[in-house]
Design a protein around this motif. Structure first.
Motif, PDB file in Angstrom:
ATOM      1  N   PHE A  68       3.064 -15.597  22.992  1.00 34.31           N
ATOM      2  CA  PHE A  68       2.831 -14.193  23.330  1.00 34.31           C
ATOM      3  C   PHE A  68       3.663 -13.236  22.466  1.00 34.31           C
ATOM      4  N   LYS A  69       4.597 -13.789  21.676  1.00 32.58           N
ATOM      5  CA  LYS A  69       5.397 -12.954  20.774  1.00 32.58           C
ATOM      6  C   LYS A  69       4.740 -12.797  19.405  1.00 32.58           C
ATOM      7  N   LEU A  70       3.622 -13.487  19.179  1.00 33.63           N
ATOM      8  CA  LEU A  70       2.955 -13.430  17.874  1.00 33.63           C
ATOM      9  C   LEU A  70       2.592 -12.014  17.416  1.00 33.63           C
ATOM     10  N   PRO A  71       2.127 -11.119  18.317  1.00 37.68           N
ATOM     11  CA  PRO A  71       1.814  -9.752  17.862  1.00 37.68           C
ATOM     12  C   PRO A  71       2.984  -9.051  17.188  1.00 37.68           C
ATOM     13  N   VAL A  72       4.203  -9.395  17.564  1.00 38.20           N
ATOM     14  CA  VAL A  72       5.378  -8.767  16.951  1.00 38.20           C
ATOM     15  C   VAL A  72       5.473  -9.126  15.472  1.00 38.20           C
ATOM     16  N   THR A  73       5.368 -10.408  15.147  1.00 37.97           N
ATOM     17  CA  THR A  73       5.498 -10.825  13.753  1.00 37.97           C
ATOM     18  C   THR A  73       4.266 -10.445  12.925  1.00 37.97           C
ATOM     19  N   PHE A  74       3.084 -10.513  13.525  1.00 35.37           N
ATOM     20  CA  PHE A  74       1.882 -10.055  12.816  1.00 35.37           C
ATOM     21  C   PHE A  74       2.038  -8.585  12.434  1.00 35.37           C
ATOM     22  N   SER A  75       2.473  -7.780  13.374  1.00 35.80           N
ATOM     23  CA  SER A  75       2.616  -6.343  13.136  1.00 35.80           C
ATOM     24  C   SER A  75       3.671  -6.061  12.081  1.00 35.80           C
ATOM     25  N   LEU A  76       4.788  -6.804  12.120  1.00 43.51           N
ATOM     26  CA  LEU A  76       5.863  -6.593  11.154  1.00 43.51           C
ATOM     27  C   LEU A  76       5.388  -6.878   9.734  1.00 43.51           C
ATOM     28  N   ILE A  77       4.711  -7.997   9.538  1.00 43.40           N
ATOM     29  CA  ILE A  77       4.247  -8.362   8.195  1.00 43.40           C
ATOM     30  C   ILE A  77       3.192  -7.379   7.706  1.00 43.40           C
ATOM     31  N   LEU A  78       2.265  -6.986   8.571  1.00 43.96           N
ATOM     32  CA  LEU A  78       1.241  -6.015   8.180  1.00 43.96           C
ATOM     33  C   LEU A  78       1.857  -4.658   7.839  1.00 43.96           C
ATOM     34  N   LEU A  79       2.905  -4.277   8.563  1.00 42.31           N
ATOM     35  CA  LEU A  79       3.604  -3.025   8.266  1.00 42.31           C
ATOM     36  C   LEU A  79       4.226  -3.082   6.880  1.00 42.31           C
ATOM     37  N   CYS A  80       4.857  -4.203   6.548  1.00 48.53           N
ATOM     38  CA  CYS A  80       5.474  -4.362   5.227  1.00 48.53           C
ATOM     39  C   CYS A  80       4.422  -4.343   4.121  1.00 48.53           C
ATOM     40  N   ILE A  81       3.283  -4.965   4.363  1.00 51.56           N
ATOM     41  CA  ILE A  81       2.204  -4.961   3.369  1.00 51.56           C
ATOM     42  C   ILE A  81       1.675  -3.546   3.163  1.00 51.56           C
ATOM     43  N   GLY A  82       1.531  -2.797   4.261  1.00 50.19           N
ATOM     44  CA  GLY A  82       1.078  -1.422   4.152  1.00 50.19           C
ATOM     45  C   GLY A  82       2.045  -0.562   3.354  1.00 50.19           C
ATOM     46  N   LEU A  83       3.340  -0.730   3.601  1.00 53.38           N
ATOM     47  CA  LEU A  83       4.343   0.024   2.856  1.00 53.38           C
ATOM     48  C   LEU A  83       4.350  -0.361   1.379  1.00 53.38           C
ATOM     49  N   ALA A  84       4.189  -1.663   1.108  1.00 54.07           N
ATOM     50  CA  ALA A  84       4.148  -2.123  -0.284  1.00 54.07           C
ATOM     51  C   ALA A  84       2.954  -1.527  -1.021  1.00 54.07           C
ATOM     52  N   THR A  85       1.840  -1.401  -0.324  1.00 52.41           N
ATOM     53  CA  THR A  85       0.655  -0.781  -0.927  1.00 52.41           C
ATOM     54  C   THR A  85       0.934   0.674  -1.294  1.00 52.41           C
ATOM     55  N   ALA A  86       1.592   1.386  -0.381  1.00 56.16           N
ATOM     56  CA  ALA A  86       1.923   2.793  -0.628  1.00 56.16           C
ATOM     57  C   ALA A  86       2.924   2.924  -1.774  1.00 56.16           C
ATOM     58  N   VAL A  87       3.960   2.075  -1.769  1.00 59.95           N
ATOM     59  CA  VAL A  87       4.976   2.132  -2.827  1.00 59.95           C
ATOM     60  C   VAL A  87       4.370   1.779  -4.184  1.00 59.95           C
ATOM     61  N   GLY A  88       3.504   0.762  -4.206  1.00 61.30           N
ATOM     62  CA  GLY A  88       2.860   0.384  -5.454  1.00 61.30           C
ATOM     63  C   GLY A  88       2.050   1.511  -6.053  1.00 61.30           C
ATOM     64  N   THR A  89       1.436   2.310  -5.192  1.00 60.34           N
ATOM     65  CA  THR A  89       0.673   3.469  -5.665  1.00 60.34           C
ATOM     66  C   THR A  89       1.600   4.578  -6.139  1.00 60.34           C
ATOM     67  N   ILE A  90       2.675   4.830  -5.397  1.00 59.55           N
ATOM     68  CA  ILE A  90       3.602   5.913  -5.733  1.00 59.55           C
ATOM     69  C   ILE A  90       4.320   5.661  -7.055  1.00 59.55           C
ATOM     70  N   VAL A  91       4.815   4.430  -7.251  1.00 59.56           N
ATOM     71  CA  VAL A  91       5.553   4.129  -8.482  1.00 59.56           C
ATOM     72  C   VAL A  91       4.619   3.731  -9.629  1.00 59.56           C
ATOM     73  N   ARG A  92       3.332   3.693  -9.343  1.00 61.25           N
ATOM     74  CA  ARG A  92       2.324   3.390 -10.357  1.00 61.25           C
ATOM     75  C   ARG A  92       2.534   2.022 -10.998  1.00 61.25           C
ATOM     76  N   VAL A  93       2.564   1.004 -10.150  1.00 52.74           N
ATOM     77  CA  VAL A  93       2.627  -0.365 -10.653  1.00 52.74           C
ATOM     78  C   VAL A  93       1.414  -0.616 -11.532  1.00 52.74           C
ATOM     79  N   SER A  94       1.613  -1.327 -12.621  1.00 49.84           N
ATOM     80  CA  SER A  94       0.565  -1.522 -13.621  1.00 49.84           C
ATOM     81  C   SER A  94      -0.705  -2.107 -13.026  1.00 49.84           C
ATOM     82  N   GLU A  95      -1.832  -1.646 -13.533  1.00 52.55           N
ATOM     83  CA  GLU A  95      -3.116  -2.200 -13.120  1.00 52.55           C
ATOM     84  C   GLU A  95      -3.154  -3.684 -13.486  1.00 52.55           C
ATOM     85  N   GLY A  96      -3.767  -4.476 -12.656  1.00 50.91           N
ATOM     86  CA  GLY A  96      -3.828  -5.903 -12.903  1.00 50.91           C
ATOM     87  C   GLY A  96      -2.722  -6.678 -12.215  1.00 50.91           C
ATOM     88  N   ARG A  97      -1.735  -5.952 -11.675  1.00 49.00           N
ATOM     89  CA  ARG A  97      -0.670  -6.639 -10.943  1.00 49.00           C
ATOM     90  C   ARG A  97      -0.279  -5.888  -9.668  1.00 49.00           C
TER      91      ARG A  97
END
Length: 318
Positions: A68-97
């Motif tokens: 029953f604690k699984l939603p906590v870790t699922f949410s944490l990892i998805l939150l980190c992925i969402g932030l990484a997506t935003a940061v990758g766009t902001i810092v303009r990580v090279s296309e293709g990576r």
């Protein structure tokens, strides 16, 4: 606990160093690394999962409580992925990576580094807690993570570029070991001692073999080809600054036990997942960048592990 974490990291560095050194021997080399990888993933880790979960959880009630604690870790990892997506766009990580960057920031090395670390710091009894994070990480990596790597690869527009192309990898030996243990607990199956005894012996060598394998991976990577730039620095900042900060704030808000928060936090701060480099090559995304991030985060984590332990103890974060 901080002193214990420093001693633990020294032990980890020693085992990684052994792997690094002997990989340079003619009788070891890449065949030895391939053997360690296959033997650890397909043999020792499944038994490790089965034995520790079966021994530590013990009852159906405790098992359901953890699930029953699984939603906590699922949410944490998805939150980190969402932030990484935003940061990758902001810092303009090279296309293709860019999507490889997101995978590197969002998925940590739970099996080869995470489990040896938490077991060394807190003992084998925390394995059942770590499994909660492991389930979420595994499911998300072999679905969302694989899809991200495919989007950077040359197979983006093919049939392989589907979000659930990696689902078949969910039925892996470690997952099967975990599921068998959970089934035994749920249905009240008593595993006899003559089976548990050899399993306990195999469990004892799992962490050392995993760390020796990491050392061999570092040895086989072309360290001279690393080119420090904006993308690399952004990936390192995400893994060791942004993700730990977000994880600390997020977990403080979650209604789970303090020891569980500490284990989840430490697993989230581990280096980038080793399998990411392998799958980046498989899907023809930026394999070089993925391996650079894996290697650098692994080396840096040897210093950040005691640092994060010091911070959560000194400031009573959880």
């Amino acid at each position: 606990m901080v002193l214990q974490s420093i001693k633990s990291v020294f032990a980890l560095m020693t085992l990684i160093g052994i792997g690094y050194y002997f990989t340079g021997k003619p009788w070891f080399g890449k065949p030895g690394m391939d053997f360690l990888s296959k033997f650890t993933v397909d043999v020792t880790i499944p038994f490790y999962m089965f034995y520790n979960i079966y021994q530590d959880i013990g009852s159906r009630k405790a098992l359901l409580s953890l699930v029953f604690k699984l939603p906590v870790t699922f949410s944490l990892i998805l939150l980190c992925i969402g932030l990484a997506t935003a940061v990758g766009t902001i810092v303009r990580v090279s296309e293709g990576r860019r999507f490889t960057f997101v995978a590197a920031a969002g998925f940590s090395n739970v099996v080869f580094i995470g489990f040896p670390v938490i077991q060394t710091l807190w003992g084998s009894s925390v394995t059942s807690i770590g499994v909660i994070y492991y389930i979420s990480s595994t499911v998300l990596f072999w679905t969302l993570g694989v899809w991200l790597l495919q989007k950077d690869g040359r197979t983006v527009r093919t049939q392989e570029g589907r979000p659930f192309a990696g689902l078949k990898n969910l039925i892996s030996p470690p997952i099967m070991g975990m599921l068998f243990a959970m089934a035994a607990i749920f249905f009240g199956i008593q595993v006899p001692d003559f089976i548990l005894k050899p399993l306990s012996m195999i469990t004892g060598v799992t962490s050392p073999l995993a760390l020796i394998f990491i050392g061999s991976v570092i040895r086989n990577m072309d360290q001279s080809s690393i080119k420090f730039g904006r993308d690399i620095y952004a990936a390192l900042a995400m893994r060791f600054i942004v993700v730990p900060a977000v994880a600390a704030v997020f977990l403080r808000l979650m209604p789970v036990a303090s020891d569980m928060k500490q284990v989840f936090f430490m697993l989230s701060t581990m280096p980038s997942m080793t399998q990411m480099g392998i799958m980046a090559r498989e899907y023809k995304s930026d394999y070089g960048f993925a391996c650079e991030v894996v290697m650098l985060t692994t080396i840096i984590s040897l210093f950040t592990i005691p640092l994060f332990m010091f911070l959560i103890q000194k400031f009573s974060i959880f």
